[in-house]
Enzyme design. Sequence first.
Site, short mmCIF file in Angstrom:
data_model
loop_
_atom_site.label_atom_id
_atom_site.label_comp_id
_atom_site.label_asym_id
_atom_site.label_seq_id
_atom_site.Cartn_x
_atom_site.Cartn_y
_atom_site.Cartn_z
N LYS A 22 0.84 -1.23 0.00
CA LYS A 22 0.00 0.00 0.00
C LYS A 22 0.86 1.25 0.00
O LYS A 22 0.66 2.15 -0.82
CB LYS A 22 -0.91 0.01 1.23
CG LYS A 22 -1.58 1.35 1.46
CD LYS A 22 -2.38 1.39 2.73
CE LYS A 22 -1.66 1.89 3.94
NZ LYS A 22 -1.68 3.31 4.23
N ASN A 23 1.81 1.32 0.92
CA ASN A 23 2.52 2.59 1.10
C ASN A 23 3.51 2.89 -0.04
O ASN A 23 3.94 4.03 -0.18
CB ASN A 23 3.19 2.65 2.47
CG ASN A 23 2.15 2.84 3.58
OD1 ASN A 23 1.02 3.21 3.30
ND2 ASN A 23 2.54 2.56 4.81
N ARG A 93 -3.97 9.91 3.84
CA ARG A 93 -2.74 10.64 4.11
C ARG A 93 -1.91 10.90 2.86
O ARG A 93 -1.38 11.98 2.63
CB ARG A 93 -1.92 9.80 5.10
CG ARG A 93 -0.80 10.53 5.73
CD ARG A 93 -1.34 11.41 6.80
NE ARG A 93 -0.45 12.47 7.16
CZ ARG A 93 -0.86 13.61 7.68
NH1 ARG A 93 -2.13 13.83 7.90
NH2 ARG A 93 0.00 14.54 7.99
N CYS A 117 -5.14 7.99 9.05
CA CYS A 117 -5.35 7.47 10.41
C CYS A 117 -5.05 8.55 11.45
O CYS A 117 -4.09 9.31 11.30
CB CYS A 117 -4.43 6.28 10.66
SG CYS A 117 -4.86 4.84 9.68
N ARG A 122 0.11 15.08 13.00
CA ARG A 122 0.81 14.59 11.81
C ARG A 122 1.23 15.80 10.97
O ARG A 122 0.67 16.07 9.90
CB ARG A 122 -0.06 13.61 11.01
CG ARG A 122 -0.41 12.37 11.81
CD ARG A 122 -1.11 11.31 10.99
NE ARG A 122 -0.20 10.61 10.09
CZ ARG A 122 -0.53 9.54 9.37
NH1 ARG A 122 -1.76 9.05 9.44
NH2 ARG A 122 0.34 8.96 8.58
N PRO A 123 2.23 16.57 11.46
CA PRO A 123 2.63 17.79 10.74
C PRO A 123 3.26 17.47 9.38
O PRO A 123 3.74 16.35 9.17
CB PRO A 123 3.66 18.43 11.67
CG PRO A 123 4.15 17.33 12.54
CD PRO A 123 3.06 16.30 12.63
N ILE A 124 3.27 18.47 8.50
CA ILE A 124 3.92 18.28 7.20
C ILE A 124 4.99 19.36 6.98
O ILE A 124 5.32 19.70 5.85
CB ILE A 124 2.92 18.22 6.02
CG1 ILE A 124 2.05 19.49 5.99
CG2 ILE A 124 2.04 16.99 6.08
CD1 ILE A 124 1.33 19.65 4.66
N ASP A 125 5.54 19.86 8.09
CA ASP A 125 6.53 20.94 7.98
C ASP A 125 7.76 20.52 7.17
O ASP A 125 8.34 21.34 6.45
CB ASP A 125 6.95 21.40 9.38
CG ASP A 125 7.46 20.27 10.24
OD1 ASP A 125 6.71 19.30 10.46
OD2 ASP A 125 8.64 20.32 10.66
N GLN A 126 8.17 19.26 7.26
CA GLN A 126 9.38 18.83 6.54
C GLN A 126 9.13 18.76 5.03
O GLN A 126 10.01 19.01 4.23
CB GLN A 126 9.87 17.46 7.05
CG GLN A 126 10.28 17.48 8.50
CD GLN A 126 11.39 18.49 8.78
OE1 GLN A 126 12.46 18.45 8.18
NE2 GLN A 126 11.12 19.41 9.68
N ASP A 306 4.00 0.38 12.19
CA ASP A 306 2.78 -0.16 11.57
C ASP A 306 2.54 -1.62 11.95
O ASP A 306 1.52 -2.20 11.55
CB ASP A 306 2.83 0.00 10.04
CG ASP A 306 2.75 1.46 9.62
OD1 ASP A 306 2.44 2.30 10.48
OD2 ASP A 306 3.01 1.75 8.44
N ILE A 328 7.24 6.71 17.21
CA ILE A 328 6.89 7.48 15.99
C ILE A 328 5.61 8.31 16.20
O ILE A 328 5.59 9.49 15.91
CB ILE A 328 6.71 6.55 14.77
CG1 ILE A 328 7.87 5.55 14.64
CG2 ILE A 328 6.49 7.35 13.49
CD1 ILE A 328 9.19 6.12 14.21
N ARG A 398 -8.97 0.15 3.89
CA ARG A 398 -8.04 1.09 3.24
C ARG A 398 -6.72 0.42 2.92
O ARG A 398 -6.02 0.85 1.99
CB ARG A 398 -7.77 2.28 4.18
CG ARG A 398 -8.91 3.28 4.23
CD ARG A 398 -8.48 4.55 4.95
NE ARG A 398 -7.09 4.81 4.70
CZ ARG A 398 -6.18 5.08 5.64
NH1 ARG A 398 -6.53 5.17 6.89
NH2 ARG A 398 -4.93 5.28 5.32
#
Length: 419
Positions: A22-23, A93, A117, A122-126, A306, A328, A398
């Site tokens: 999936k990922n 996501r 999930c 769940r920041p996206i700053d990077q 996971d 994590i 999912r």
Amino acid sequence: MEKLVIKGPTPLKGEVTISGAKNAAVAILPATLLIDGTCTIENLPNISDIKISCEILEHLGAKITWNSEHSITIDTSNITTTKAPLDLTSKFRASYYIIGAMLGRKGEIEVGMPGGCKLGARPIDQHIKGFETLGANVSVEKGKIYAKAKKLKGAPIYMDIVSVGATINVMLASVLAKGTTTIDNAAKEPHIVDVANFLNTMGADIRGAGTDVIKINGVEKLHGGSTYSVVPDQIEAGTFMLAAVATRGDLTLKNCITKHLESITAKIIEVGGNVEDNGDSIRVWCSKRPNKANIKTLPYPGFPTDLQPQMGVVLSLANGTSVINESIWESRFQYTEELNKMGARITAQGKTAFFEGVKKLYGAPVYSSDLRAGAALVVAGTAAEGITEVYNLEHIDRGYENIEEKFRKLGAKIERVKE
Ligand code: EPZ
């Protein structure tokens, strides 16, 4: 509403074929936006995240032909809009990969904040830092992300934390950028290598994926015309390996890459299970109560977050008290309350949980809080005595292809029931 009804206990036995990852697939599909042409992708898992990814790509102008339930041919020569559908992107996501890919392809994108999930912040700053370093302007307003760039320029980028998503997203954005990008402190998960392999097959020049420094030499364009097969799913494989131990069964997993499963294999041996590595298949069996063990989740090649809930089921049944430290995600112990309803004795405090092993779990109605929690509850229901009803199946659907069919073929008494 649907639920899974499981009558246990059943030791799972037999052979199971692992689906595509999936990922990896949820990143490879947006990566096709970088190609001015057609390509074929095989070994796609038949799960709802893939269907939504395809709908988003179609909305942007891609033409998709389904060759089978696991293979598509996708033509991305004509991308007609730079606005991604908000209702679809908020559903999962990995919709954030549209940003990197569309910045590369069109220099512009408007997309909703990604969903997925609920595992804590769940920041996206990077991701944003990476895009900005390549020369993009990024703003986040009213639940939407706008990113724009005239022409992205390669640059050195140091990731402040090891992030799977940010590593892939910056890789996507830099494939067609002018010059060389280096990503330092990159994540090393198998799906990162798979996305890089896919892009290289289509003409990109990416080196070092799978190590913590990735170098991307920008190319003029990606050519289509090739076929790519998605890597087997490390997490689905790990779920079945741990299910074999929790149910004291004997499973052979076909179509897996055993190298990706080393941290899981090591823990299974530590708790007293047996693992036989046969190259592209792996056999796992366990005939006694597992021993206690301590786990700390870490980026690859450490023990994957996971698989933490599925390992939690094994440790609930272990002889002695085990400790899991989740490094994590902030909120990945929601499943422990559900396992406690089944007779487990788990105390979760922040990012640490203590598992006082019990001899048996007992069936109960339980609710999946997220994808892997849901898979853990299915494993627990198969190991437990009596009837377990697992609710909130949309999370499980999912990411796991035909979970009940795969479990049923291994002997589980499991049915999907509509209420
Ligand atoms: C990916 O999420 C996976 N999702 C997750 O799997 C997985 O749990 C996670 O990697 C870790 O392995 C997909 O691949 C679609 P991260 P991602 O960026 O990319 C922090 C599943 O069940 N962070 O590696 O979102 C973040 O808060 C899902 O299949 C920042 O601070 O994870 C976390 O603590 C659940 N800023 C850590 O880094 C950022 O900009 C790792 O997150 C990005 C991340």
